[in-house]
Design an enzyme around this catalytic site. Sequence first.
Site, short mmCIF file in Angstrom:
data_model
loop_
_atom_site.label_atom_id
_atom_site.label_comp_id
_atom_site.label_asym_id
_atom_site.label_seq_id
_atom_site.Cartn_x
_atom_site.Cartn_y
_atom_site.Cartn_z
N CYS A 117 38.70 105.76 -29.47
CA CYS A 117 38.28 105.53 -30.86
C CYS A 117 39.02 104.37 -31.52
O CYS A 117 38.58 103.85 -32.55
CB CYS A 117 38.45 106.79 -31.69
SG CYS A 117 37.64 108.22 -30.97
N HIS A 258 38.83 105.39 -39.18
CA HIS A 258 38.01 105.98 -38.12
C HIS A 258 37.34 107.23 -38.68
O HIS A 258 38.00 108.07 -39.30
CB HIS A 258 38.90 106.32 -36.92
CG HIS A 258 38.19 107.10 -35.87
ND1 HIS A 258 36.92 106.76 -35.43
CD2 HIS A 258 38.54 108.21 -35.18
CE1 HIS A 258 36.54 107.63 -34.51
NE2 HIS A 258 37.50 108.52 -34.35
N ASN A 288 31.35 111.46 -35.42
CA ASN A 288 32.36 110.59 -34.80
C ASN A 288 31.69 109.78 -33.68
O ASN A 288 31.26 110.35 -32.69
CB ASN A 288 33.47 111.49 -34.26
CG ASN A 288 34.61 110.71 -33.62
OD1 ASN A 288 34.48 109.53 -33.35
ND2 ASN A 288 35.71 111.41 -33.36
O1 UT7 Z 1 38.31 110.62 -32.50
C1 UT7 Z 1 39.21 111.65 -32.27
C2 UT7 Z 1 38.41 112.87 -32.21
N1 UT7 Z 1 38.91 114.10 -32.57
C3 UT7 Z 1 39.14 114.57 -33.79
O2 UT7 Z 1 39.22 113.89 -34.77
C4 UT7 Z 1 39.30 116.04 -33.90
C5 UT7 Z 1 40.42 116.49 -34.77
N2 UT7 Z 1 40.34 117.92 -34.98
C6 UT7 Z 1 39.43 118.44 -35.81
O3 UT7 Z 1 38.65 117.73 -36.42
C7 UT7 Z 1 39.45 119.93 -36.03
O4 UT7 Z 1 40.56 120.49 -35.36
C8 UT7 Z 1 38.14 120.63 -35.57
C9 UT7 Z 1 37.00 120.24 -36.48
C10 UT7 Z 1 37.81 120.23 -34.14
C11 UT7 Z 1 38.31 122.14 -35.63
O5 UT7 Z 1 38.68 122.54 -36.94
P1 UT7 Z 1 39.85 123.61 -37.13
O6 UT7 Z 1 39.95 123.87 -38.57
O7 UT7 Z 1 41.05 123.07 -36.41
O8 UT7 Z 1 39.23 124.89 -36.42
P2 UT7 Z 1 39.84 125.78 -35.24
O9 UT7 Z 1 39.79 125.02 -33.95
O10 UT7 Z 1 41.14 126.35 -35.68
O11 UT7 Z 1 38.78 126.93 -35.19
C12 UT7 Z 1 38.66 127.85 -36.27
C13 UT7 Z 1 37.61 128.86 -35.89
C14 UT7 Z 1 37.80 129.50 -34.54
O12 UT7 Z 1 37.43 130.86 -34.63
P3 UT7 Z 1 38.54 132.02 -34.74
O13 UT7 Z 1 39.38 131.88 -33.53
O14 UT7 Z 1 39.28 131.72 -36.02
O15 UT7 Z 1 37.71 133.25 -34.79
C15 UT7 Z 1 36.82 128.77 -33.66
O16 UT7 Z 1 36.37 129.54 -32.57
O17 UT7 Z 1 36.32 128.24 -35.86
C16 UT7 Z 1 35.67 128.54 -34.62
N3 UT7 Z 1 34.84 127.42 -34.25
C17 UT7 Z 1 33.56 127.30 -34.65
N4 UT7 Z 1 32.78 128.09 -35.39
C18 UT7 Z 1 31.52 127.68 -35.63
C19 UT7 Z 1 35.18 126.32 -33.54
N5 UT7 Z 1 34.12 125.49 -33.44
C20 UT7 Z 1 33.12 126.07 -34.13
C21 UT7 Z 1 31.80 125.70 -34.41
N6 UT7 Z 1 31.04 126.52 -35.16
N7 UT7 Z 1 31.26 124.53 -33.97
#
Ligand code: UT7
Length: 332
Positions: A117, A258, A288
């Site tokens: 990225c 980004h 993204n």
């Molecule tokens: O260019 C570089 C690219 N990468 C990035 O910029 C990514 C950076 N990271 C992020 O943007 C965030 O960490 C995410 C958007 C990927 C995830 O957000 P988060 O607030 O860190 O969520 P999490 O991974 O802690 O997940 C929270 C909950 C989980 O459920 P439980 O364990 O709390 O029951 C996940 O299983 O959300 C659940 N979850 C979803 N639910 C619905 C994860 N993905 C999804 C989804 N839909 N797509």
Amino acid sequence: MSTLPRSVVIKGTGSYTPANIKTNDDLAEFVDTSEEWIFTRTGIKERRFATEGENTSHMGTEASRRALANAGIQTSAVDLVIVATITPDMPFPSTACLIQTQLGVSNAVCMDIEAACSGFLYIMEVAASMIKTGRYQNALIVGTEKLSSILDWEDRTTCVLFGDGAGAAVLGPSDSPQTGLLDFKLGADGANGEVLFMPGGGSANPATGTSIDNRLHFLKMRGKEVFKLAVKVMEQAAKEILEQNGLNSDQLACVIPHQANLRIIELLSSRLEIPMDRFYLNLEKYGNTSAASIPIALDEAFRDGRINSGDLVLLVAFGAGLTWGATLVRCP
Ligand code: UT7
């Protein structure tokens, strides 16, 4: 007296995003997710996916055509093409060579550079350095991605975040020292490579039945770790580049970050004490798009009139590698 250029300027920009729009609700029809989760966690509402037969090179070529038209540069005058992508049409030849043929820029030197990225900011510095030797006049730099080709539709934590598209810019020499690409601050930390990677398809894990069964040919990410590292390195790069140029954030007319996650950008805004209304945002529409994210946003910011002549603009990115970068631009 030296005949070397005193600065490198952006002569024109262009972008292309595929017509095929998928909203969060569209994804929720086949992924265990919801419009509410995606929007509140990321700020993304929809993304574009390439249509059947539309490859990374095709999108890059269209963005390039638009950038050349915007710059008023003929294809015969282009002497350098550098492409940033993590989704090349194929491992070789380079996507830059494929774009060269599609565009008809037969007089150009062509290569790809991979910094995920952050790729567009990396190729910006490489192209600018080559122009500063005095040997290149019209460099076409292109960030283009078909991330839909490496998304794992069984991994809801990643597949909802990304989209396809391309952005390009034409760079050239200038005699005005205070305009154009003023400075660069690039960085990398290979020790954190496994927070965001694709293990399959290279020489370590070539395609086999087992690599396919183990889903190695898809993007893998530890989102929370990437999130924290992203905020940290972008804040650091932005502060360092401002400090080393004796500038403060009040002097920035616009920040083009980004476009990965609105929450990352909001944290960056508060850490840099730059209000959100000075950040250019389009991630709502595209998600993204990795190396294409900054050049698409740059092109749209020019076209929307968000950046104008004389403005000081900060471009800031992070990505797999890890890699990161910040670039200061004074618009001519
Ligand atoms: O260019 C570089 C690219 N990468 C990035 O910029 C990514 C950076 N990271 C992020 O943007 C965030 O960490 C995410 C958007 C990927 C995830 O957000 P988060 O607030 O860190 O969520 P999490 O991974 O802690 O997940 C929270 C909950 C989980 O459920 P439980 O364990 O709390 O029951 C996940 O299983 O959300 C659940 N979850 C979803 N639910 C619905 C994860 N993905 C999804 C989804 N839909 N797509």
